[in-house]
Design a protein around this motif. Structure first.
Motif, PDB file in Angstrom:
ATOM      1  N   UNK A  12      -4.528  28.227  18.093  1.00  0.00           N
ATOM      2  CA  UNK A  12      -3.770  27.124  17.484  1.00  0.00           C
ATOM      3  C   UNK A  12      -4.552  26.586  16.289  1.00  0.00           C
ATOM      4  N   UNK A  13      -4.230  27.140  15.118  1.00  0.00           N
ATOM      5  CA  UNK A  13      -4.949  26.762  13.892  1.00  0.00           C
ATOM      6  C   UNK A  13      -4.846  25.249  13.689  1.00  0.00           C
ATOM      7  N   UNK A  14      -5.990  24.631  13.411  1.00  0.00           N
ATOM      8  CA  UNK A  14      -5.988  23.182  13.194  1.00  0.00           C
ATOM      9  C   UNK A  14      -6.316  22.397  14.451  1.00  0.00           C
ATOM     10  N   UNK A  15      -6.249  23.060  15.623  1.00  0.00           N
ATOM     11  CA  UNK A  15      -6.570  22.356  16.874  1.00  0.00           C
ATOM     12  C   UNK A  15      -8.082  22.134  16.946  1.00  0.00           C
ATOM     13  N   UNK A  16      -8.497  21.283  17.874  1.00  0.00           N
ATOM     14  CA  UNK A  16      -9.926  21.027  18.042  1.00  0.00           C
ATOM     15  C   UNK A  16     -10.646  22.298  18.507  1.00  0.00           C
ATOM     16  N   UNK A  20     -13.691  23.946  16.515  1.00  0.00           N
ATOM     17  CA  UNK A  20     -14.950  24.201  17.227  1.00  0.00           C
ATOM     18  C   UNK A  20     -15.407  25.638  16.988  1.00  0.00           C
ATOM     19  N   UNK A  21     -14.499  26.589  17.174  1.00  0.00           N
ATOM     20  CA  UNK A  21     -14.894  27.995  17.045  1.00  0.00           C
ATOM     21  C   UNK A  21     -15.144  28.376  15.578  1.00  0.00           C
ATOM     22  N   UNK A  22     -14.391  27.771  14.679  1.00  0.00           N
ATOM     23  CA  UNK A  22     -14.528  28.127  13.259  1.00  0.00           C
ATOM     24  C   UNK A  22     -15.759  27.479  12.627  1.00  0.00           C
ATOM     25  N   UNK A  23     -16.011  26.209  12.968  1.00  0.00           N
ATOM     26  CA  UNK A  23     -17.075  25.471  12.266  1.00  0.00           C
ATOM     27  C   UNK A  23     -18.266  25.089  13.147  1.00  0.00           C
ATOM     28  N   UNK A  24     -17.985  24.452  14.292  1.00  0.00           N
ATOM     29  CA  UNK A  24     -19.090  23.874  15.058  1.00  0.00           C
ATOM     30  C   UNK A  24     -19.969  24.935  15.714  1.00  0.00           C
ATOM     31  N   UNK A  25     -19.351  25.962  16.312  1.00  0.00           N
ATOM     32  CA  UNK A  25     -20.190  26.954  17.017  1.00  0.00           C
ATOM     33  C   UNK A  25     -21.045  27.792  16.054  1.00  0.00           C
ATOM     34  N   UNK A  26     -20.518  28.237  14.887  1.00  0.00           N
ATOM     35  CA  UNK A  26     -21.413  28.941  13.960  1.00  0.00           C
ATOM     36  C   UNK A  26     -22.572  28.041  13.493  1.00  0.00           C
ATOM     37  N   UNK A  27     -22.273  26.747  13.334  1.00  0.00           N
ATOM     38  CA  UNK A  27     -23.307  25.782  12.930  1.00  0.00           C
ATOM     39  C   UNK A  27     -24.400  25.695  14.010  1.00  0.00           C
ATOM     40  N   UNK A  28     -23.979  25.681  15.277  1.00  0.00           N
ATOM     41  CA  UNK A  28     -24.938  25.621  16.389  1.00  0.00           C
ATOM     42  C   UNK A  28     -25.783  26.901  16.417  1.00  0.00           C
ATOM     43  N   UNK A  29     -25.133  28.055  16.221  1.00  0.00           N
ATOM     44  CA  UNK A  29     -25.873  29.322  16.208  1.00  0.00           C
ATOM     45  C   UNK A  29     -26.881  29.362  15.060  1.00  0.00           C
ATOM     46  N   UNK A  30     -26.487  28.844  13.909  1.00  0.00           N
ATOM     47  CA  UNK A  30     -27.401  28.801  12.755  1.00  0.00           C
ATOM     48  C   UNK A  30     -28.613  27.939  13.080  1.00  0.00           C
ATOM     49  N   UNK A  31     -28.387  26.831  13.759  1.00  0.00           N
ATOM     50  CA  UNK A  31     -29.507  25.954  14.141  1.00  0.00           C
ATOM     51  C   UNK A  31     -30.434  26.642  15.146  1.00  0.00           C
ATOM     52  N   UNK A  64     -26.060  38.827  15.017  1.00  0.00           N
ATOM     53  CA  UNK A  64     -24.953  39.726  15.391  1.00  0.00           C
ATOM     54  C   UNK A  64     -23.863  38.926  16.117  1.00  0.00           C
ATOM     55  N   UNK A  65     -24.296  38.065  17.041  1.00  0.00           N
ATOM     56  CA  UNK A  65     -23.344  37.228  17.787  1.00  0.00           C
ATOM     57  C   UNK A  65     -22.555  36.337  16.830  1.00  0.00           C
ATOM     58  N   UNK A  66     -23.242  35.721  15.886  1.00  0.00           N
ATOM     59  CA  UNK A  66     -22.556  34.831  14.932  1.00  0.00           C
ATOM     60  C   UNK A  66     -21.530  35.611  14.106  1.00  0.00           C
ATOM     61  N   UNK A  67     -21.891  36.821  13.722  1.00  0.00           N
ATOM     62  CA  UNK A  67     -20.962  37.651  12.954  1.00  0.00           C
ATOM     63  C   UNK A  67     -19.735  38.031  13.782  1.00  0.00           C
ATOM     64  N   UNK A  68     -19.950  38.402  15.040  1.00  0.00           N
ATOM     65  CA  UNK A  68     -18.820  38.751  15.928  1.00  0.00           C
ATOM     66  C   UNK A  68     -17.858  37.576  16.041  1.00  0.00           C
ATOM     67  N   UNK A  69     -18.427  36.402  16.225  1.00  0.00           N
ATOM     68  CA  UNK A  69     -17.602  35.200  16.396  1.00  0.00           C
ATOM     69  C   UNK A  69     -16.797  34.924  15.119  1.00  0.00           C
ATOM     70  N   UNK A  70     -17.490  34.925  13.982  1.00  0.00           N
ATOM     71  CA  UNK A  70     -16.833  34.529  12.727  1.00  0.00           C
ATOM     72  C   UNK A  70     -15.773  35.528  12.274  1.00  0.00           C
ATOM     73  N   UNK A 196     -21.122  18.195  20.493  1.00  0.00           N
ATOM     74  CA  UNK A 196     -20.065  17.605  19.650  1.00  0.00           C
ATOM     75  C   UNK A 196     -20.573  17.429  18.229  1.00  0.00           C
ATOM     76  N   UNK A 197     -21.852  17.019  18.101  1.00  0.00           N
ATOM     77  CA  UNK A 197     -22.398  16.750  16.772  1.00  0.00           C
ATOM     78  C   UNK A 197     -22.961  18.021  16.133  1.00  0.00           C
ATOM     79  N   UNK A 198     -22.699  19.172  16.768  1.00  0.00           N
ATOM     80  CA  UNK A 198     -23.218  20.430  16.209  1.00  0.00           C
ATOM     81  C   UNK A 198     -24.738  20.503  16.274  1.00  0.00           C
ATOM     82  N   UNK A 199     -25.319  19.760  17.219  1.00  0.00           N
ATOM     83  CA  UNK A 199     -26.776  19.788  17.372  1.00  0.00           C
ATOM     84  C   UNK A 199     -27.482  18.744  16.533  1.00  0.00           C
TER      85      UNK A 199
END
Length: 439
Positions: A12-16, A20-31, A64-70, A196-199
């Motif tokens: 559901x594009x635009x849903x929380x 989360x999957x598009x922005x917050x989780x890649x941000x957490x993986x980067x951290x 690799x995980x971050x790439x799979x997700x994105x 929630x705060x992306x770390x």
């Protein structure tokens, strides 16, 4: 019978879930990758070249995980040899079996949000345990510890309040008022959520005790009276030898854990409970979730705090643990992707353990999602129905809302909130005390 509602999903594009999957989780993986990188010289000092190689390996697995997700790749089986690997891979097969097309595989943005978000944290764990000697390194430890250390003033205020409370002098109504006050402290402590705060830092800077009246209008479901009725009745009717056990299924370490400790201490001191059981995670989880190491570390920090009331609390808590009145448990089930209605089948030993409780308090958002199966329920569906048969003992969810799921609201309230505050479901601004059990 009506069709059960669909799962929340990043489809559901635009849903929380999508955000989360598009922005917050890649941000957490980067951290996480950055954290490993910053510890490079420490790994070298401790382990030499082997440590450097392990750091490189972990970073490569996480990249690799971050790439799979994105890129919304198919979810792949786990290859490590940890206690839950087979259960996870069976669950993955189960998700695959739900797809009508036998060639299709579950992917990050097409599968249930609860499943893929839990899977991401399990893959972080896999990357670390596959990179010995760094296999016990907690990539989230620094941010959890920082959350606690930055909240010192608030911790001092709460410890002072508790130490200055002369519980034996309180009459029934005053005791109830104090119970309600500390329940609300525990609720608003749940705002300090690092996933929630992306770390990013989410420490507690304000004096919660003085804010409680202002925060009351933001409590959407308030079943505190049910908790009081249950525990005060047990207090009055129990025999000297009988046990009144309250279980906390914990959420965040740091400041929130302090608010849970304060409430747990009050329950024992007021004799509303005779023993407290805490349930935490076996592995680092959702950035700030409590593990055994966090549980012990926070207690130790409080005990050695340079503030007399804080140190006294820490000493008391340690004595409770030593006397077996505070007990910490962890179980592999808490970091599986299952809704809690599956616990009876998947982890009957844990279900039997929870049945020993007189009351179970489930803290936070992930616990709520798992209690209600992370589905797109109508807002007015009764909490009891959303639990889908999960009733080991009377239970209460204490959470601030940080996901697009909430049940048990009076008709019209959700629409009213949506009109006045469109993001009411996800900012942590609103809270609930939602009880299920005989009243």
């Amino acid at each position: 019978m009506a069709e059960p509602p669909d799962f929340l999903s990043a489809r559901d594009v635009g849903s929380f879930a999508y955000i989360t999957m598009k922005d917050r989780t890649p941000q957490i993986l980067t951290k996480v990758i950055d954290t490993l990188h910053r510890h490079k010289s420490e790994f070298f000092e401790k382990y030499g070249e082997v440590g450097m190689e392990a750091e490189k390996k972990a970073i490569s697995l996480l990249s690799k995980l971050r790439n799979e997700l994105q890129t919304d790749k198919p979810i792949i089986p786990l290859v490590d040899k940890w206690a839950d690997t087979d259960i996870w891979n069976q669950y993955l097969e189960y998700q695959r079996s739900l797809l009508n097309d036998s060639d299709r595989k579950p992917s990050w943005f097409q599968s249930p949000w609860l499943f893929v978000e839990c899977y991401m944290y399990r893959r972080i764990h896999e990357a670390i345990i596959q990179s010995p000697p760094l296999d016990d390194f907690d990539v989230f430890k620094e941010s959890k510890d920082q959350n606690f250390l930055e909240s010192q003033e608030s911790v001092n205020v709460l410890c002072t309040y508790l130490q200055q409370l002369t519980i034996e002098d309180l009459d029934e109504n005053q005791l109830k008022d104090e119970f309600f006050k500390l329940l609300q402290i525990s609720l608003w402590g749940n705002k300090c959520d690092l996933s929630l705060s992306g770390g990013e830092s989410s420490s507690q800077k304000t004096d919660l005790l003085n804010s409680l009246e202002d925060l009351k209008p933001f409590i959407l479901v308030n079943d505190m009276q049910h908790l009081w009725s249950l525990l005060s009745k047990l207090r009055k009717t129990r025999k000297k030898t009988s046990i009144v056990r309250v279980d906390f299924v914990l959420d965040n370490s740091g400041f929130e854990l302090i608010t849970d400790f304060i409430l747990a201490d009050f329950l024992l001191s007021s004799r509303l409970a005779t023993e407290i059981h805490f349930h935490g995670k076996m592995i680092p989880w959702f950035v700030s979730d409590t593990t055994l190491r966090d549980f012990n570390w926070v207690m130790e920090q409080v005990k050695h705090g340079n503030h007399e009331h804080q140190a006294k609390c820490g000493g008391d808590w340690e004595k409770y643990v030593q006397a077996g009145r505070w007990v910490y448990h962890d179980h592999v089930f808490w970091t599986l992707p299952y809704a809690y209605c599956a616990m009876f089948q998947v982890a009957p030993d844990l279900y039997a353990e929870l049945q020993k409780a007189c009351l179970i308090i489930f803290k936070g958002d992930l616990n709520y999602r798992k209690l209600a199966g992370d589905k797109k329920w109508e807002f007015t569906v009764p909490f009891h129905e959303a639990l889908n048969g999960f009733h080991p003992a009377p239970l209460c969810s204490i959470r601030t809302l940080k996901a697009e799921i909430q049940v048990g609201l009076p008709p019209g309230l959700a629409e009213q909130l949506t009109a006045s505050d469109p993001s009411w479901l996800t900012t942590g601004k609103y809270g609930i005390f939602q009880f299920d059990g005989p009243v």
